[in-house]
Design a protein around this motif. Structure first.
Motif: not given
Length: 285
Positions: A198-211
């Motif tokens: 889920t958005p809360e459990t996902l690790p930090s993603l690179p800039a430009g990626l949208i959850v």
């Protein structure tokens, strides 16, 4: 000297073909009667006629035949390049036959299916042309396909598990995207992939990626065999419209049409949504 009729019989070339080769400068008659205009050929021209026939039987153009005759030391290299081109054409024809057979055998029809809620990671695809002709469309396909593969690789490198194949949608999800698409500025496409978590459990993603978190919904899907083309895309739109529910308060939202490109074809799906302000939508709220 041989008349054009005699030379034609000897070389198994029609008089029309001999006149054509004369006009193209490939096989010029040894003599032309000033009074009658009749052409005549020398016996030693049979060899050149034979070489022309050999080369033309390969499918070589007149331009290439002329070059092979004028530059005999390059003839084998020219034949090799021509052979490669013929092989490419044959493969393209074989692929086209397979695609046509698949479409006629499958008789693609839309199917209504339920899609559960999920989490997806998205990225805009810059630099795609509008696809106004076949070359532009193919170039856009290359860019979108590469962007989808890069998205999956980036998400995996971040330690996130992808589920299923990536897909693409038109970049029409925000007013700003709508404006840029309508202005012709782009980006015109977004690539997405479903992920675990889920958005809360996902690790930090690179800039430009949208959850994103698409909710559960129904959608109409249709699988079209073969490679993606503008004509197939439009055909998909027409078939989804024809199969749309007709209960009055639902519609197929083609602005959210998504496509999943597979090795054997393209799965296109569009959500079936309630019309804004419909009684059912008000009850669901």
């Amino acid at each position: 000297m041989l008349s054009i009729s005699e030379f034609s019989q000897m070389c198994h070339l029609s008089p029309q073909a001999l006149r054509f080769y004369h006009a193209e400068g490939l096989l010029v008659p040894a003599g032309i009667d000033d009074r009658t205009g009749h052409s005549s050929y020398a016996f030693d021209q049979v060899e050149r006629a034979m070489l022309i026939t050999l080369l033309r039987d390969t499918g070589m153009s007149v331009k290439l035949v002329r070059r092979a005759l004028d530059e005999p030391d390059q003839a084998v290299a020219l034949l090799d390049r021509h052979s490669d081109e013929v092989s490419r054409q044959r493969q393209a024809q074989a692929d086209a036959i397979a695609a046509a057979r698949a479409v006629f055998e499958a008789q693609p029809e839309p199917r209504l299916r339920h899609v559960p809620a999920t989490t997806a990671v998205a990225r805009l695809v810059p630099g795609t042309p509008l696809g106004r002709d076949a070359q532009e469309w193919d170039r856009a396909e290359e860019i979108i396909t590469a962007a989808a593969a890069d998205l999956v690789a980036t998400v995996r490198q971040a330690g996130v598990t992808c589920r299923g194949e990536p897909w693409r949608t038109l970049a029409l999800e925000t007013p700003e995207q709508d404006r840029r698409v309508l202005d012709g500025a782009g980006p015109f496409w977004t690539v997405k992939v479903a992920v675990d978590g889920t958005p809360e459990t996902l690790p930090s993603l690179p800039a430009g990626l949208i959850v994103q978190t698409p909710g559960a919904h129904d959608e109409l899907s249709i699988f079209m065999p073969g490679r993606n083309t503008m004509a197939k895309y439009c055909t998909v739109v027409l078939r989804l419209l024809d199969a749309a529910p007709v209960d009055g308060d639902r519609f197929v939202n083609l602005a959210r049409l998504r496509q999943e490109v597979r090795p054997d074809g393209v799965l296109s799906s569009a959500p079936v949504e309630r019309r804004p302000g419909s009684p059912t939508e008000d009850l669901e709220r």
